[in-house]
Each structure stands twice: as C-alpha cells, then as structure tokens.
Design a protein around this motif. Structure first.
Motif, PDB file in Angstrom:
ATOM      1  N   ARG A  20       0.834  -1.204   0.000  1.00  0.00           N
ATOM      2  CA  ARG A  20       0.000   0.000   0.000  1.00  0.00           C
ATOM      3  C   ARG A  20       0.870   1.256   0.000  1.00  0.00           C
ATOM      4  NH1 ARG A  20      -2.585  -1.162   4.195  1.00  0.00           N
ATOM      5  NH2 ARG A  20      -1.432   0.114   5.700  1.00  0.00           N
ATOM      6  N   ARG A  21       1.908   1.259   0.845  1.00  0.00           N
ATOM      7  CA  ARG A  21       2.801   2.427   0.895  1.00  0.00           C
ATOM      8  C   ARG A  21       3.594   2.570  -0.411  1.00  0.00           C
ATOM      9  NH1 ARG A  21       3.343   0.578   6.498  1.00  0.00           N
ATOM     10  NH2 ARG A  21       5.144  -0.696   5.898  1.00  0.00           N
TER      11      ARG A  21
ATOM     12  N   ASP B 115       2.615   1.569  -3.418  1.00  0.00           N
ATOM     13  CA  ASP B 115       1.681   2.087  -4.418  1.00  0.00           C
ATOM     14  C   ASP B 115       1.480   3.596  -4.255  1.00  0.00           C
ATOM     15  OD1 ASP B 115       1.359  -0.446  -5.450  1.00  0.00           O
ATOM     16  OD2 ASP B 115      -0.550  -0.833  -4.415  1.00  0.00           O
TER      17      ASP B 115
END
Length: 396
Positions: A191-192, A194
C-alpha cells in the motif's frame, strides 16, 4: 542526496525471495493484472518485432566513496565519448543522485547524440526531498527534450528499498535486515509502495511531457497504467533460453514497450547463477576489504551471460536494454592479487585500475573487459541493421 553505498546499488536483488514469499503468504500473486484479449493483442504488438530497438548502458553519477573516485566532469565527458564511439551504444541511462551531476551528464550525452534515459535515485532522505529532487531533474529533462534531445524520464528505481517509510528501517541496510527477517507487513508495504509510486508518477507528469517510466524490481507489483514504458531491473538466471523468454513475456501484457533498465553479472565463474547477489562476495569487515571464498576470475563468463540475455531481448523485440554498468570506480581490479580484486564484485563492463593501489586518493583509469568488447560488437551490429531497416521502410 546523501550518497547511497554503491554496494547496495549493486545488490538490489537482495530481498527478492523473502519479498515474494511474503506476498504469496497473503495471497497476492506477483505481476499485476491478468491480460484480457485486448491487452494480449497490444502486448503482442509491443514485443513482436525482431531485434532490440535501443541498446544502452547504465552510467552512475554518484559522489564516489573516496577522494580519488569523486565525480569529475572531464572524466564523464570522456566516458560519454567512449559510450558512443567505442561501445556503439545509442542510449545511456544516466542515474544516481545530485541534480548538477545528473544534468551535466545528460547534457553531454545529448550533445553527443545519445538517447538519454534519465533516472534520479535519491534515497534515504525524507520523501519530500526525493520528490523535489525528481522534480528538479524532470524540469531539466523537459528543457533538454524541447531543445531536441531524445530524453525519457524514469521517476526512480525500486522505491521499497530506497524510500524511507515503505519498509521499516532507518536506512537501506536496516530495511534489508527487516525484509530478511520477515519483520514487514507485506500488505502495508504494498500500500505504501503504491502510494509513493503514484506520487512520483504525478510529479513526473507535472514537470516532464515526454515518455515516463520507472525501474521496478522483477517481481514488484506496479500499476503500469501510470507510465508509458514498463521498466524492470533484470537479473534472472535460467539454464535454458525458453525460460527467459517465458518470464519476460509476462511484462508485455500491459501492451506497452518494455525496457530492461538493468541487466548484467560479475566476472567470475558462477556469478550468473547468483543473479542479483553476485556482488555479495566481499568481506567488508576486513581492512583492506577481502574477497570471500576462492573465486575464479572469468571475464568470459560475464560476457557470455550478457550476450545470452541480449539474444533473448532481441528475439522479443524489446524497446531497450541497458547493461549494468559502465564503470564502478570504487571496486578496483588488482591484477595478481585475487584476495583484494574488488572488481570481482562489480557488474561493470570495464575494470578500474588504480595508479597507487589501496590509496583512497589515487588516480585511476578504466580498461575494457571482455563484456565491453562483446557488447560493442553486438551494439555496432545492431546499429548497422537498424540503419538498413530504416532505409527499407517506405517514406512517411
């Protein structure tokens, strides 16, 4: 940028297996979205043509680890001339940190008619500093492009390793340890990753209006819709050609050109089998540093591996491939002293020879390895074939 240790740069494949294992554990398959019929047709078009379109080499512009290996503009200018006239490359990947070093090198490459793949790689500083470094470099790339140079901008490489906050750790070494020890939440990490990749792409688009890319690790999850060119650092080893072809074809499913932004190996027997870990043969706790084990130097091994990969890249009609790397001045070759021949840990296609071995202030020069000569022959042949193909095309 505070200087990234070149040993880390050479070893970016270090955490591949653990990263993939973590992703598999949460049910995330490497490689992104499956290809539908339309995407599959575009992928075929992106990689169907015979021959490698652009042939290049990586040129790193860091500060240097010692006074003797600090960046010198005069040396850089001679190197750009050698890349064009002796290596017969048509593309140079200008990478590293420091806007002045990056822009001076890109300008020299443009003046010599080389295509430029400009890739700032500032790391281990706050996120805002990395993005501003990218913005400054991108604004210059746009000015160079408008003046007629052929420039493509890569927003960076393997952010999960070099950008703080994606993987826990105060620096790249601590992040590597955390990845090795499994002290990372792969879902949060992705997530980070992305999020930062999207920010970098947005900065690149804002300041640069040519083609945009990013240099990903082979098994990274990247939303390639953000970019015009798919870029991967490629260090695989397979015993047969068909497996290289099968692996590389999966990067074509996005229907976009594929650039191999790094490929290469070291000059000792068994180095290709070590893939991205070929650099890890130096005992840095010794003074002076020593080569671990009893390695057998073999420039022929390095050259043969590069030629094998170029044959595969050409068969797939890839957009570009950049051999890693032109020179590694902080890994000197010491003939007759295999214990301290740090060039064994270098992916460079040239060998660095110091005027005064073991003196950090020593002057130095490079000499071609067998890989340099093999690439030069291949690249020169590609230029001739490219010119013939261009003449055969109908006008317009």
């Amino acid at each position: 940028m505070q200087k990234l240790d070149e040993r880390v740069h050479r070893g970016r494949g270090l955490t591949r297996a653990r990263f993939l294992a973590g992703m598999a554990g949460v049910g995330v398959a490497a490689g992104g979205l499956p290809a539908g019929p339309a995407r599959a047709r575009r992928a075929a078009a992106a990689g169907a043509g015979p021959g490698l379109r652009h042939r290049g080499v990586v040129y790193t512009v860091g500060e240097g680890e010692t006074p003797g290996t600090a960046f010198r503009a005069a040396r850089m200018r001679r190197d750009m001339a050698a890349i064009r006239d002796r290596l017969h490359a048509d593309t140079v990947e200008v990478t590293g940190d420091g806007v002045e070093r990056l822009t001076a090198t890109a300008t020299e490459a443009a003046e010599r008619g080389l295509r430029i793949w400009l890739q700032p790689t500032l790391g281990d500083v706050p996120e805002r500093d990395i993005l501003e470094h990218l913005a400054e470099t991108g604004r210059f790339a746009e000015r160079l492009r408008r003046q007629g140079a052929v420039v493509e901008l890569s927003v960076g490489c393997e952010f999960w390793l070099f950008v703080p906050g994606i993987v826990p750790g105060a620096d790249v070494f601590e992040r590597i340890r955390n990845l090795q020890q499994g002290q990372v939440d792969p879902v949060a990490m992705q997530r980070r990753l992305d999020g930062f990749t999207a920010k970098a792409a947005a900065v690149g688009r804002r300041v640069f209006h040519g083609r945009l890319s990013y240099a990903a690790a082979q098994d990274d999850e990247v939303d390639w819709r953000l970019f015009d060119i798919v870029g991967i650092d490629y260090y695989s080893f397979f015993p047969d050609r068909a497996r290289y072809v099968r692996e590389l074809r999966r990067y074509l499913r996005w229907g976009k050109p594929l650039a191999v932004t790094e490929f290469g190996t070291c000059a000792y027997v068994g180095a290709p089998q070590s893939a991205g870990m070929g650099w890890d043969v130096v005992d840095h706790d010794k003074t002076p540093e020593e080569i671990k084990g009893h390695l057998v130097r073999s420039e022929r091994t390095q050259a043969a591996y590069l030629m094998q990969l170029l044959d595969v890249f050409s068969s797939l009609g890839l957009y570009a491939a950049m051999a890693f790397e032109f020179v590694t001045p902080d890994a000197p070759h010491r003939p007759g002293d295999p214990l301290h021949d740090l060039d064994l840990a270098s992916y460079a296609i040239t060998k660095t020879l110091q005027d005064r071995p073991f003196d950090p202030a020593s002057g130095w020069h490079w000499e071609p390895k067998e890989a340099f000569h093999a690439l030069a022959r291949h690249y020169a042949s590609g230029q001739r074939h490219g010119a013939a193909d261009a003449q055969a095309l109908p006008p317009g």
